[in-house]
Design a protein around this motif. Sequence first.
Motif, PDB file in Angstrom:
ATOM      1  N   PRO A  51       0.778  -1.093   0.171  1.00  0.00           N
ATOM      2  CA  PRO A  51       0.033  -0.102  -0.001  1.00  0.00           C
ATOM      3  C   PRO A  51       0.867   1.354  -0.050  1.00  0.00           C
ATOM      4  N   PRO A  52       0.507   2.493  -0.630  1.00  0.00           N
ATOM      5  CA  PRO A  52       1.283   3.548  -0.722  1.00  0.00           C
ATOM      6  C   PRO A  52       1.653   3.958   0.797  1.00  0.00           C
ATOM      7  N   GLU A  53       2.929   4.717   0.870  1.00  0.00           N
ATOM      8  CA  GLU A  53       3.309   5.164   2.010  1.00  0.00           C
ATOM      9  C   GLU A  53       2.548   6.458   2.317  1.00  0.00           C
ATOM     10  N   PRO A  54       2.690   6.915   3.411  1.00  0.00           N
ATOM     11  CA  PRO A  54       1.947   8.414   4.010  1.00  0.00           C
ATOM     12  C   PRO A  54       2.704   9.538   2.877  1.00  0.00           C
ATOM     13  N   GLN A  55       2.256  10.326   2.639  1.00  0.00           N
ATOM     14  CA  GLN A  55       2.796  11.521   1.759  1.00  0.00           C
ATOM     15  C   GLN A  55       3.207  12.690   2.583  1.00  0.00           C
ATOM     16  N   PRO A  56       4.191  13.340   2.285  1.00  0.00           N
ATOM     17  CA  PRO A  56       4.728  14.240   3.110  1.00  0.00           C
ATOM     18  C   PRO A  56       3.383  15.497   3.158  1.00  0.00           C
ATOM     19  N   VAL A  57       3.472  16.337   4.169  1.00  0.00           N
ATOM     20  CA  VAL A  57       2.410  17.209   4.287  1.00  0.00           C
ATOM     21  C   VAL A  57       2.786  18.716   3.619  1.00  0.00           C
ATOM     22  N   GLU A  58       1.954  19.116   2.909  1.00  0.00           N
ATOM     23  CA  GLU A  58       2.152  20.449   2.344  1.00  0.00           C
ATOM     24  C   GLU A  58       1.733  21.413   3.358  1.00  0.00           C
ATOM     25  N   ALA A  59       2.071  22.692   3.264  1.00  0.00           N
ATOM     26  CA  ALA A  59       1.476  23.649   4.400  1.00  0.00           C
ATOM     27  C   ALA A  59       0.075  24.092   4.325  1.00  0.00           C
ATOM     28  N   ASP A  60      -0.403  24.344   3.150  1.00  0.00           N
ATOM     29  CA  ASP A  60      -1.870  24.472   3.008  1.00  0.00           C
ATOM     30  C   ASP A  60      -2.317  23.358   2.379  1.00  0.00           C
ATOM     31  N   VAL A  61      -3.393  22.661   2.946  1.00  0.00           N
ATOM     32  CA  VAL A  61      -4.002  21.423   2.476  1.00  0.00           C
ATOM     33  C   VAL A  61      -5.554  21.814   2.353  1.00  0.00           C
ATOM     34  N   ASP A  62      -5.871  21.302   1.156  1.00  0.00           N
ATOM     35  CA  ASP A  62      -7.287  21.551   0.826  1.00  0.00           C
ATOM     36  C   ASP A  62      -8.151  20.096   0.814  1.00  0.00           C
ATOM     37  N   LEU A  63      -9.182  20.108   1.370  1.00  0.00           N
ATOM     38  CA  LEU A  63      -9.827  18.589   1.330  1.00  0.00           C
ATOM     39  C   LEU A  63      -9.612  17.894   0.078  1.00  0.00           C
ATOM     40  N   SER A  64     -10.217  18.746  -0.837  1.00  0.00           N
ATOM     41  CA  SER A  64     -10.286  18.144  -2.238  1.00  0.00           C
ATOM     42  C   SER A  64      -8.973  17.352  -2.943  1.00  0.00           C
ATOM     43  N   ASP A  65      -7.875  17.854  -2.286  1.00  0.00           N
ATOM     44  CA  ASP A  65      -6.586  17.401  -2.646  1.00  0.00           C
ATOM     45  C   ASP A  65      -6.227  15.828  -2.307  1.00  0.00           C
ATOM     46  N   PHE A  66      -7.043  15.373  -1.164  1.00  0.00           N
ATOM     47  CA  PHE A  66      -6.758  13.891  -0.843  1.00  0.00           C
ATOM     48  C   PHE A  66      -7.982  13.466  -0.519  1.00  0.00           C
ATOM     49  N   TYR A  67      -9.174  13.926  -0.404  1.00  0.00           N
ATOM     50  CA  TYR A  67     -10.188  13.176   0.162  1.00  0.00           C
ATOM     51  C   TYR A  67     -10.490  11.925  -0.682  1.00  0.00           C
ATOM     52  N   MET A  68     -10.516  11.878  -1.774  1.00  0.00           N
ATOM     53  CA  MET A  68     -10.809  10.536  -2.665  1.00  0.00           C
ATOM     54  C   MET A  68      -9.725   9.590  -2.712  1.00  0.00           C
ATOM     55  N   LYS A  69      -8.447   9.972  -2.084  1.00  0.00           N
ATOM     56  CA  LYS A  69      -7.419   9.007  -2.022  1.00  0.00           C
ATOM     57  C   LYS A  69      -7.202   8.153  -0.651  1.00  0.00           C
ATOM     58  N   GLY A  70      -8.067   8.630   0.295  1.00  0.00           N
ATOM     59  CA  GLY A  70      -7.918   8.058   1.686  1.00  0.00           C
ATOM     60  C   GLY A  70      -8.550   6.720   1.897  1.00  0.00           C
ATOM     61  N   ALA A  71      -8.108   6.114   2.852  1.00  0.00           N
ATOM     62  CA  ALA A  71      -8.391   4.608   3.261  1.00  0.00           C
ATOM     63  C   ALA A  71      -9.945   4.598   3.374  1.00  0.00           C
ATOM     64  N   CYS A  72     -10.434   5.526   3.872  1.00  0.00           N
ATOM     65  CA  CYS A  72     -11.814   5.794   4.395  1.00  0.00           C
ATOM     66  C   CYS A  72     -12.840   5.220   3.104  1.00  0.00           C
ATOM     67  N   GLY A  73     -12.442   5.667   2.156  1.00  0.00           N
ATOM     68  CA  GLY A  73     -13.347   5.348   0.993  1.00  0.00           C
ATOM     69  C   GLY A  73     -13.427   3.686   0.804  1.00  0.00           C
ATOM     70  N   GLU A  74     -12.679   2.939   1.279  1.00  0.00           N
ATOM     71  CA  GLU A  74     -12.615   1.560   1.109  1.00  0.00           C
ATOM     72  C   GLU A  74     -13.471   0.831   2.363  1.00  0.00           C
ATOM     73  N   PHE A  75     -13.887   1.824   3.380  1.00  0.00           N
ATOM     74  CA  PHE A  75     -14.600   1.186   4.455  1.00  0.00           C
ATOM     75  C   PHE A  75     -16.147   1.984   4.446  1.00  0.00           C
ATOM     76  N   PRO A  76     -16.893   2.108   3.401  1.00  0.00           N
ATOM     77  CA  PRO A  76     -18.179   2.872   3.459  1.00  0.00           C
ATOM     78  C   PRO A  76     -19.053   2.219   4.386  1.00  0.00           C
ATOM     79  N   GLU A  77     -19.123   1.127   4.897  1.00  0.00           N
ATOM     80  CA  GLU A  77     -19.790   0.355   6.094  1.00  0.00           C
ATOM     81  C   GLU A  77     -19.544   1.056   7.193  1.00  0.00           C
ATOM     82  N   LEU A  78     -18.380   1.698   7.540  1.00  0.00           N
ATOM     83  CA  LEU A  78     -18.100   2.409   8.893  1.00  0.00           C
ATOM     84  C   LEU A  78     -18.994   3.738   8.741  1.00  0.00           C
ATOM     85  N   ASP A  79     -19.366   4.277  10.019  1.00  0.00           N
ATOM     86  CA  ASP A  79     -20.074   5.364  10.422  1.00  0.00           C
ATOM     87  C   ASP A  79     -18.732   6.531  10.998  1.00  0.00           C
ATOM     88  N   TRP A  80     -18.209   7.021  10.112  1.00  0.00           N
ATOM     89  CA  TRP A  80     -17.261   7.775  10.426  1.00  0.00           C
ATOM     90  C   TRP A  80     -17.698   9.170  11.270  1.00  0.00           C
TER      91      TRP A  80
END
Length: 155
Positions: A51-80
Amino acid sequence: MTQTHEQSVRFISHRITAHRMHRRGASIDAIADHLRVAKRSVHRYLALECPPEPQPVEADVDLSDFYMKGACGEFPELDWTSRSSLQQAECKAVCEHCPVLAQCRTWALTKGREESGVWGGMTKEERRRRLGRRRGRKSGQRSDVVAGAREQGAA
């Protein structure tokens, strides 16, 4: 045979650990002993892409930059957004191995402070506590050093 959520999380965790140890030169036997699995399981973990390694953080992060790449998308049955500690623990277990954890946590601690649910592996209350600790501390001081200085001054 279907896997439970717990088994899925364990499989991902073992896969990441096996790949990390293998890159550092650990033998198959050592990896199997560390993970407490059979050698054939280690071979199976290593045969799959890491699985991909965590990426370094940029100073200004926008939700749209990473949201669709998250592991949470693989577990829609969980109530986040659940307030259940059991459900939150399951969500955090998924977050531990997320390739965008650092970006998500940065967003959660800056722009998503008031969002409910688990973001960046932290609940809303955990984010509040962490932010409160940062604000309450003067730059360069550690809380245990400050407490020790107060105790010495009182004696």
